[in-house]
Design a protein around this motif. Structure first.
Motif, short mmCIF file in Angstrom:
data_model
loop_
_atom_site.label_atom_id
_atom_site.label_comp_id
_atom_site.label_asym_id
_atom_site.label_seq_id
_atom_site.Cartn_x
_atom_site.Cartn_y
_atom_site.Cartn_z
N TYR A 8 1.32 0.53 6.24
CA TYR A 8 0.76 1.59 7.08
C TYR A 8 -0.53 2.12 6.46
O TYR A 8 -0.58 2.38 5.26
CB TYR A 8 1.80 2.72 7.21
CG TYR A 8 1.39 3.83 8.17
CD1 TYR A 8 0.95 3.54 9.45
CD2 TYR A 8 1.46 5.15 7.78
CE1 TYR A 8 0.58 4.55 10.32
CE2 TYR A 8 1.11 6.17 8.65
CZ TYR A 8 0.67 5.87 9.92
OH TYR A 8 0.31 6.87 10.79
N ASP A 68 0.96 -1.97 -4.60
CA ASP A 68 -0.31 -1.27 -4.44
C ASP A 68 -1.36 -1.87 -5.36
O ASP A 68 -1.03 -2.40 -6.43
CB ASP A 68 -0.17 0.24 -4.72
CG ASP A 68 -1.24 1.06 -4.02
OD1 ASP A 68 -0.95 1.67 -2.96
OD2 ASP A 68 -2.41 1.05 -4.50
N ARG A 90 4.58 8.41 -0.63
CA ARG A 90 4.82 9.34 0.49
C ARG A 90 5.91 8.81 1.42
O ARG A 90 6.81 9.56 1.81
CB ARG A 90 3.50 9.55 1.26
CG ARG A 90 3.56 10.60 2.34
CD ARG A 90 2.19 10.75 2.99
NE ARG A 90 1.90 9.63 3.87
CZ ARG A 90 2.16 9.60 5.17
NH1 ARG A 90 2.75 10.65 5.75
NH2 ARG A 90 1.84 8.56 5.92
N GLY A 146 0.84 -1.20 0.00
CA GLY A 146 0.00 0.00 0.00
C GLY A 146 0.87 1.24 0.00
O GLY A 146 0.76 2.08 0.89
N GLY A 153 -5.92 -7.63 -5.15
CA GLY A 153 -6.15 -7.02 -3.83
C GLY A 153 -5.69 -7.87 -2.66
O GLY A 153 -5.83 -7.47 -1.51
C1 LIG Z 1 -4.34 5.62 2.94
S1 LIG Z 1 -3.31 5.09 1.61
C2 LIG Z 1 -1.75 4.95 2.46
C3 LIG Z 1 -0.57 5.02 1.51
C4 LIG Z 1 0.79 5.02 2.23
N1 LIG Z 1 0.96 3.86 3.07
C5 LIG Z 1 0.96 6.30 3.03
O1 LIG Z 1 0.91 6.24 4.26
O2 LIG Z 1 1.12 7.35 2.42
C6 LIG Z 1 -3.78 3.38 1.36
C7 LIG Z 1 -3.14 2.75 0.14
O3 LIG Z 1 -3.47 1.36 0.13
C8 LIG Z 1 -3.76 0.95 -1.17
N2 LIG Z 1 -4.60 -0.24 -1.09
C9 LIG Z 1 -5.90 -0.32 -0.71
N3 LIG Z 1 -6.32 -1.59 -0.75
C10 LIG Z 1 -5.25 -2.34 -1.14
C11 LIG Z 1 -5.05 -3.74 -1.38
N4 LIG Z 1 -6.04 -4.61 -1.21
N5 LIG Z 1 -3.81 -4.16 -1.76
C12 LIG Z 1 -2.79 -3.26 -1.93
N6 LIG Z 1 -2.94 -1.93 -1.74
C13 LIG Z 1 -4.14 -1.49 -1.35
C14 LIG Z 1 -4.45 2.15 -1.80
O4 LIG Z 1 -4.43 2.11 -3.21
C15 LIG Z 1 -3.63 3.29 -1.20
O5 LIG Z 1 -2.53 3.60 -2.00
#
Ligand SMILES: C[S@@+](CC[C@H](N)C(=O)[O-])C[C@H]1O[C@@H](n2cnc3c(N)ncnc32)[C@H](O)[C@@H]1O
Length: 288
Positions: free
Chosen positions: A151, A105, A89, A84, A135
Motif C-alpha cells: 500500500y 522495506d 502502521r 513497504g 529496492g
Molecule cells: C508512504 S510509506 C507507506 C508505508 C506503509 N505501507 C503505510 O501505509 O503506512 C512507503 C514505504 O515504502 C518504502 N519503500 C519505498 N521504496 C521502496 C522499495 N523500492 N522497496 C521497498 N520499500 C520501499 C519506504 O521506505 C516507506 O516505508
C-alpha cells in the motif's frame, strides 16, 4: 538486479533515508511518529501518538482486506508479506490477524521501528522482517507466502523497481495465493505534479540544500511520487516477464477516476474511498 550501492544513489530513496535517519536518532516511539508520521500517512500533530498512528493502519487494513474478500476467518491461517511496511502502521494489524507476517522495506531503520511498533501494538512472535537492499528484489523463497500486499509504496519506487517488485510479489506468492498491490496512475493534476517532482528530485541531489529539503514535508510530497503505472502496463509486464500468470484479476479504482483495462480477463470495479490517483490489483497467482 541492481547492486545495493547503485540503488543507494537513486534520488527516489532520498526521503526514506532522510526519515529513516530521524528514526535512528533516538526518542520514544511517540516522538518518532511525531517527526516521521507524515511520511507514511500524512498524519501530523504535536500530540500524535504511536497508538493513534497504528489505529489508522488497523482501520485501513480491516476495511481493505474485507473489501477484497479477506475477513478475519480467511486471514487467520495465512502468511502475509507486506512490501513497504514503513514503521509498522499496518503491520501491527496484520500480525493480529494472520499466522505469520513478513515486513519488507528498503529502509533498515524503518524495519527496526516496525519491530518495535509490532512489539507494542501487535504480535511480535508472528513477525519477521526482510530488507529490500536493492529496492527491487525480495530475499524470500519462491512460493513462500499466501498473500503479497503493498500500500502506497509502489508509486514511490522508480518505475523498473515497481515492476520488479510486482514480479517478485508474484514469485514469492504460492500458486493459488493472492497479490493485493496498490499503484498510482495518471490524474489531471499530474500536469503540474510531474515537473515539480522532477525538480524536487534534482534538488535533493544538490549537496548544500538537498539534505535540508529532503526533510521538509512540502518538498517531499512533490518529489516522492516517482512513477505512474497503468493497469495495462503492469499486467503486460507480468505477461511478458513473469514465470507465473494471474487469474481472477480485479482492478479497483476510485469512483471519481475510472481506469480503462484492455486485458480481457480483468474485471474492473470502482471502490469507495480509493484515492482518485490510486488503483489496486487483486488477483490469484497461477503456475509454479
Ligand atoms: C508512504 S510509506 C507507506 C508505508 C506503509 N505501507 C503505510 O501505509 O503506512 C512507503 C514505504 O515504502 C518504502 N519503500 C519505498 N521504496 C521502496 C522499495 N523500492 N522497496 C521497498 N520499500 C520501499 C519506504 O521506505 C516507506 O516505508
Amino acid at each position: 538486479m541492481t547492486s545495493p550501492r547503485d540503488a543507494k544513489k537513486r534520488a527516489q530513496f532520498v526521503p526514506w533515508r532522510s526519515a529513516g535517519n530521524r528514526t535512528e536518532t533516538g526518542g520514544t516511539a511517540d516522538d518518532i511518529v511525531r517527526s516521521t508520521g507524515w511520511v507514511f500517512n500524512n498524519e501530523t500533530g504535536s500530540e500524535l501518538t504511536l497508538e493513534e498512528f497504528v489505529a489508522t493502519g488497523d482501520k485501513e487494513v480491516r476495511r481493505y482486506m474485507r473489501q477484497f474478500g479477506f475477513g478475519a476467518d480467511r486471514l487467520a491461517p495465512l502468511t502475509l508479506l507486506e512490501i513497504g511496511s514503513g514503521i509498522g502502521r499496518m503491520t501491527a494489524s496484520f500480525t493480529q490477524q494472520c499466522t505469520h507476517v513478513i515486513a519488507a522495506d528498503v529502509d533498515a531503520a524503518f524495519l527496526e521501528r516496525c519491530r518495535e511498533t509490532v512489539g507494542k501494538h501487535g504480535r511480535a512472535d508472528k513477525l519477521t522482517t526482510t530488507h529490500v537492499q536493492d529496492g527491487s528484489t525480495l530475499a524470500l523463497a519462491n512460493n513462500s507466502v499466501d498473500i503479497a500486499f503493498s500500500y502506497i509504496t509502489l508509486q514511490h519506487c522508480q518505475r523498473n523497481d515497481a515492476l520488479g517488485l510486482t514480479r517478485e510479489a508474484l514469485r514469492v506468492v504460492r500458486s493459488g495465493g493472492t497479490v493485493i498491490l496498490n499503484y498510482r496512475s495518471w490524474v489531471l493534476s499530474d500536469i503540474a505534479l510531474i515537473p515539480l517532482g522532477i525538480l524536487v528530485r534534482l534538488l535533493w541531489r544538490v549537496p548544500s540544500i538537498g539534505k535540508q529539503i529532503s526533510g521538509m514535508r512540502w518538498a517531499t510530497r512533490f518529489g516522492w511520487q516517482a512513477n505512474r503505472l497503468s493497469p495495462d502496463e503492469v499486467l503486460q509486464d507480468i505477461i511478458d516477464h513473469s514465470q507465473k500468470s494471474l487469474a481472477n484479476i480485479t482492478v479497483y479504482h476510485s469512483p471519481f477516476q475510472v481506469r480503462h483495462v484492455s486485458h480481457t480477463n480483468a474485471q474492473v470495479k470502482s471502490l469507495k474511498r480509493v484515492n482518485r490517483s490510486h488503483w489496486w490489483l487483486v488477483a490469484t497467482a497461477a503456475g509454479s
